[in-house]
Design a protein around this motif. Structure first.
Motif, PDB file in Angstrom:
ATOM      1  N   UNK A  61       0.316  -1.141   0.181  1.00  0.00           N
ATOM      2  CA  UNK A  61      -0.205   0.392  -0.363  1.00  0.00           C
ATOM      3  C   UNK A  61       0.890   1.366   0.229  1.00  0.00           C
ATOM      4  N   UNK A  62       0.432   2.147  -1.016  1.00  0.00           N
ATOM      5  CA  UNK A  62       1.160   3.455  -1.149  1.00  0.00           C
ATOM      6  C   UNK A  62       0.666   4.256  -0.029  1.00  0.00           C
ATOM      7  N   UNK A  63       1.866   5.256   0.156  1.00  0.00           N
ATOM      8  CA  UNK A  63       2.469   6.037   1.722  1.00  0.00           C
ATOM      9  C   UNK A  63       1.656   6.727   1.883  1.00  0.00           C
ATOM     10  N   UNK A 123       6.217  14.161  10.956  1.00  0.00           N
ATOM     11  CA  UNK A 123       7.252  15.030  10.650  1.00  0.00           C
ATOM     12  C   UNK A 123       8.582  15.314  10.389  1.00  0.00           C
ATOM     13  N   UNK A 124       8.674  14.267  10.528  1.00  0.00           N
ATOM     14  CA  UNK A 124      10.435  14.414   9.857  1.00  0.00           C
ATOM     15  C   UNK A 124      10.413  15.468   8.743  1.00  0.00           C
ATOM     16  N   UNK A 125       8.884  15.149   7.910  1.00  0.00           N
ATOM     17  CA  UNK A 125       8.869  15.900   7.060  1.00  0.00           C
ATOM     18  C   UNK A 125       8.460  17.327   7.489  1.00  0.00           C
ATOM     19  N   UNK A 143      -0.250  17.456  -0.100  1.00  0.00           N
ATOM     20  CA  UNK A 143      -1.238  16.814  -1.020  1.00  0.00           C
ATOM     21  C   UNK A 143      -0.267  16.964  -3.027  1.00  0.00           C
ATOM     22  N   UNK A 144       0.455  17.577  -2.463  1.00  0.00           N
ATOM     23  CA  UNK A 144       0.604  17.686  -3.605  1.00  0.00           C
ATOM     24  C   UNK A 144       1.692  16.189  -4.014  1.00  0.00           C
ATOM     25  N   UNK A 149       2.803  10.957  -5.478  1.00  0.00           N
ATOM     26  CA  UNK A 149       3.555   9.440  -5.316  1.00  0.00           C
ATOM     27  C   UNK A 149       4.666   9.865  -5.131  1.00  0.00           C
ATOM     28  N   UNK A 150       5.182  11.251  -4.486  1.00  0.00           N
ATOM     29  CA  UNK A 150       6.811  11.553  -3.653  1.00  0.00           C
ATOM     30  C   UNK A 150       6.871  11.142  -1.860  1.00  0.00           C
ATOM     31  N   UNK A 151       7.101   9.594  -2.187  1.00  0.00           N
ATOM     32  CA  UNK A 151       6.406   9.012  -0.543  1.00  0.00           C
ATOM     33  C   UNK A 151       7.903   9.565   0.332  1.00  0.00           C
ATOM     34  N   UNK A 152       7.546   9.397   1.089  1.00  0.00           N
ATOM     35  CA  UNK A 152       9.391   9.908   2.163  1.00  0.00           C
ATOM     36  C   UNK A 152       9.082   8.520   2.574  1.00  0.00           C
TER      37      UNK A 152
END
Length: 248
Positions: A61-63, A123-125, A143-144, A149-152
């Motif tokens: 599942x995507x972040x 939180x790190x973001x 949201x962007x 799908x720019x996932x941490x």
């Protein structure tokens, strides 16, 4: 190369080895466990969870589709309409705490740890956001990221099939299930099918940048070691310089 009695024993052995690597200073994101079929992941995930080690399944599942992440983004978005009474990062931390995040990672693994890791990534973001970031601009960025799908990166050990691991690398790789019937898979009977299984084994071996651990287990079916293990031993022996070889 390690041999185990069954799949449960193998999963526990791999989890113990990974625990040692983490204690030695390895980052969880630099470790991967690779296997032939997705069905092999259950025992591995359970053993790692028992050891308090967070995991993420590559191709799972995507972040931004995780329920705890969607909940957090909605809560942060709702908070963006009112003036902040505290600093931006502290405000994000307070909201995540209200959703169940604790300051320290939970000792157990499994779903509780995975939820904590997901909120911790948000939180790190926030902590890494540039000066002057507002709650509104931060949630706009989240949201962007969700749209593209720019996932941490989660601080978790990666579990992945050999197919999913193609093109990726980790510092430490554990390639499990090197037994006849698993790798090569049982239905691979013709030469070209065996050759494709051999290429998959090669994919797994070459994903490691620093260390590679190989393992297999007999299991209830009394499997034997994969034929590829002998090929690996032979190629390694042939590649090693002899004791009397001269250096040029």
């Amino acid at each position: 190369m390690s041999a185990y009695r069954d799949e449960v024993d193998e999963a526990r052995g791999v989890a113990a080895h990974i625990s040692e690597q983490l204690r030695a200073g390895a980052d969880a994101t630099s470790i991967a466990v690779l296997y032939r079929t997705g069905a092999q992941s259950a025992e591995l995930a359970a053993a790692l969870a028992d050891g308090g080690i967070a995991t993420t399944v590559l191709g799972g599942k995507r972040f931004f589709d995780l329920p705890e992440v969607r909940q957090a983004v909605l809560a942060l978005r709702g908070a963006s309409v009112a003036p902040l009474e505290r600093g931006f990062v502290e405000a994000v931390r307070d909201i995540l705490r209200s959703l169940g995040m604790t300051d320290e990672a939970p000792p157990a693994g499994g779903a509780v740890r995975e939820s904590w890791e997901a909120r911790s990534a948000i939180l790190r973001l926030a902590e890494e956001a540039p000066a002057g970031t507002t709650m509104r601009s931060f949630t706009d960025d989240l949201m962007a990221r969700a749209r593209t799908q720019d996932e941490p990166a989660l601080r978790a050990v990666t579990l992945a099939t050999l197919h999913a691991a193609k093109g990726l690398e980790w510092d430490h790789v554990h390639l499990v299930g090197l037994a006849e019937g698993l790798l090569p898979i049982a239905y691979a009977t013709h030469f070209d099918q065996i050759d494709e299984e051999r290429r998959l084994a090669y994919v797994g071996i070459t994903r490691a940048r620093r260390s590679l651990s190989l393992s297999w287990s007999a299991g209830s079916r009394g499997r034997s070691p994969s034929r590829f293990l002998q090929e690996i031993r032979t190629s390694t022996r042939d590649a090693a310089p002899s004791a009397g070889a001269r250096r040029r």
